[in-house]
Design an enzyme around this catalytic site. Structure first.
Site, PDB file in Angstrom:
ATOM      1  N   LYS A  22       0.851  -1.212   0.000  1.00  0.00           N
ATOM      2  CA  LYS A  22       0.000   0.000   0.000  1.00  0.00           C
ATOM      3  C   LYS A  22       0.881   1.255   0.000  1.00  0.00           C
ATOM      4  O   LYS A  22       0.669   2.179  -0.775  1.00  0.00           O
ATOM      5  CB  LYS A  22      -0.891  -0.001   1.238  1.00  0.00           C
ATOM      6  N   ASN A  23       1.903   1.260   0.863  1.00  0.00           N
ATOM      7  CA  ASN A  23       2.687   2.485   1.049  1.00  0.00           C
ATOM      8  C   ASN A  23       3.718   2.727  -0.043  1.00  0.00           C
ATOM      9  O   ASN A  23       4.386   3.752  -0.038  1.00  0.00           O
ATOM     10  CB  ASN A  23       3.340   2.490   2.433  1.00  0.00           C
ATOM     11  N   CYS A 124      -4.881  12.199  12.531  1.00  0.00           N
ATOM     12  CA  CYS A 124      -5.619  10.932  12.465  1.00  0.00           C
ATOM     13  C   CYS A 124      -5.488  10.301  13.848  1.00  0.00           C
ATOM     14  O   CYS A 124      -4.907  10.878  14.759  1.00  0.00           O
ATOM     15  CB  CYS A 124      -5.039  10.026  11.379  1.00  0.00           C
ATOM     16  N   ARG A 129       0.025  14.444  12.835  1.00  0.00           N
ATOM     17  CA  ARG A 129       0.506  14.271  11.458  1.00  0.00           C
ATOM     18  C   ARG A 129       0.703  15.593  10.704  1.00  0.00           C
ATOM     19  O   ARG A 129       0.093  15.853   9.672  1.00  0.00           O
ATOM     20  CB  ARG A 129      -0.427  13.359  10.665  1.00  0.00           C
ATOM     21  N   ASP A 313       5.029   0.628  11.815  1.00  0.00           N
ATOM     22  CA  ASP A 313       3.811  -0.018  11.310  1.00  0.00           C
ATOM     23  C   ASP A 313       3.700  -1.475  11.731  1.00  0.00           C
ATOM     24  O   ASP A 313       2.676  -2.113  11.486  1.00  0.00           O
ATOM     25  CB  ASP A 313       3.745   0.084   9.780  1.00  0.00           C
ATOM     26  N   ARG A 405      -8.396  -0.748   4.602  1.00  0.00           N
ATOM     27  CA  ARG A 405      -7.490   0.251   4.006  1.00  0.00           C
ATOM     28  C   ARG A 405      -6.127  -0.358   3.676  1.00  0.00           C
ATOM     29  O   ARG A 405      -5.406   0.143   2.819  1.00  0.00           O
ATOM     30  CB  ARG A 405      -7.289   1.408   4.984  1.00  0.00           C
TER      31      ARG A 405
END
Ligand code: EPZ
Length: 429
Positions: A22-23, A124, A129, A313, A405
């Site tokens: 994803k990243n 978030c 952030r 993460d 997500r």
């Protein structure tokens, strides 16, 4: 809304394909704005965030075509992003608030059109952030930055220059790297993030005609060119998904073969800590075999760091595993200020965890007990799934839109390896 229901205590065994990262996929898609004639990306994961970004890129004027390579469990999708012309340089609040990585359109729009108006992403669950490092970097290479009505407007001709990041920022490195490719001069980026996703982006940009040296190091040098051209690129495997599933195998006493290229490299930082915890890894033709060694899970002392350190993460997933360790563990979160929201939920399952500022102390227990728990953010929700797989009894993880997500086909993948897991309607909320 939906929930995930897990009947714990079943060993995971078999092969599990790792999806595109994803990243890596998100910045790579934004790079599509830099070329008029189209960037084709292979192995794009089927994720909510990818869909959200695709709709933003369409709004900005890109044409996006999908070549579904099949929805079987292991295949990513091929997507071509063609930005022959930019219809709008504004990324609106209602899109950016859905996914803060939308801020990564700022660099490409500014470089391509000399202007970008992007809603401030806001915070978030895991932290506020800020994007100050992004904005300062754009000013360092010639842009003018204005903040108004919750939007940032970046404008001007990019001349190149020297950017020095006081702290490592993945997104800011990606944003300035993309902008610098079309600047009218040379840009030096010092203290650049070195995550594999940055290397993926830089390698793709070079394939599009960018002139970048120092790839993989903390000092990048970019010589601006007039334009970038079409290219094809395959997204790297998701190192966080892979790390999450190695924890799943260990916590259920099972063995999984993770299928993906170059996993030992992309999982640098994660593998070291997991080996200390007693996990055993064997490279295979198709990827990486992973299981818990002969001992119980060994208590560790882990501190999250930028690559090549232990990734933030993976922090919540490691903590889930440490709830069952022999002895005690200490995990310190240094990247985000509020990334322990999985702790109270794990404690509802019987975990013994105390938090003191940015440090969590976990005392190992014999077994976790299934319970209804609430997901609060992407990685916290995965840690609850992992705990549910190991727990005695049934665990219900609510608000699983967080999971959608970042974990492609989670229920199918785990179910195919022996987990008793299903996705059900949640009438409670
Ligand atoms: C990326 O976020 C990832 N997201 C995050 O993954 C990941 O946790 C993070 O990098 C760190 O590795 C994507 O790639 C889409 P940062 P990013 O800029 O770029 C501070 C997930 O779960 N900072 O490296 O936003 C910031 O507050 C997500 O997949 C500033 O102060 O992270 C944080 O404390 C979560 N000012 C630290 O730097 C800025 O301008 C690192 O953030 C930018 C960041």
């Amino acid at each position: 809304m939906e929930k995930i229901v897990i009947k714990g205590g079943h060993r995971l065994e078999g092969q599990l394909p790792i999806s595109g990262a994803k990243n890596a996929a998100l910045p790579l898609m934004c790079a599509g704005l830099l070329a008029k004639d189209g960037l084709t990306l292979h192995n794009l994961p089927h994720l909510a965030d990818i869909k959200t970004l695709a709709s933003l890129l369409t709004e900005l004027g890109s044409t996006i075509s999908y070549d579904e390579e099949g929805w079987d469990i292991g295949s990513g999708q091929t997507v071509t992003i063609a930005a022959s012309h930019i219809a709008s340089t504004t990324a609106p609040y209602d899109m950016v608030r859905k996914m803060r990585a939308s801020i990564l359109v700022l660099g490409p729009l500014l470089a391509r059109e000399g202007e970008a108006i992007v809603s401030l992403p806001g915070g978030c669950a895991i932290g506020n952030r800020p994007i100050d490092l992004h904005l300062k970097a754009f000013e360092d290479i010639g842009a003018t930055i204005e903040l108004k009505d919750g939007y940032v407007r970046a404008s001007g001709k990019l001349t190149g220059g020297t950017v020095h990041f006081p702290i490592v920022s993945v997104g800011a490195t990606e944003n300035i790297l993309m902008a610098a490719c079309l600047a009218d001069g040379i840009t030096i980026i010092e203290n650049a993030a070195k995550e594999p996703e940055i290397t993926d982006l830089a390698t793709c940009l070079v394939a599009m005609g960018a002139k970048i040296s120092g790839i993989g190091t903390s000092r990048l040098e970019v010589e601006g060119v007039n334009e970038l051209h079409a290219a094809e690129y395959t997204v790297m495997p998701d190192r966080i998904e892979a790390g999450s599933y190695t924890v799943a195998a260990a916590m259920t006493g099972g063995e999984l073969e993770l299928l993906g290229d170059n996993l030992p490299y992309v999982m640098t930082g994660t593998l070291e800590i997991l080996k200390q915890a007693g996990l055993v890894f064997t490279e295979t033709e198709r990827g990486l075999l992973t299981r818990l060694g002969p001992e119980k899970i060994i208590g560790i002392n882990a501190v999250t760091q930028p690559f090549p350190g232990f990734p933030t993460d993976m922090q919540a997933q490691l903590m889930a595993m440490m709830t069952l360790c022999d002895g005690a563990s200490v995990i310190t979160e240094t990247i985000f200020e509020n990334r322990f929201m999985h702790v109270p939920e794990l404690c509802r399952m019987g975990a013994d965890i105390t938090v003191n500022g940015s440090t969590a102390t976990i005392r190992g227990i014999e077994k976790l007990l299934g319970a209804p728990v609430m997901a609060t953010d992407l990685r916290a929700s995965m840690s609850l799934v992992l705990a549910g797989l190991a727990a005695e009894g049934v665990t219900e993880v609510k608000r699983i839109y967080h999971l959608d997500r970042g974990y492609e086909r989670l229920v199918q993948k785990l179910g195919s390896c022996g987990a008793k897991i299903s996705r059900e309607k949640d009438n409670d909320i």
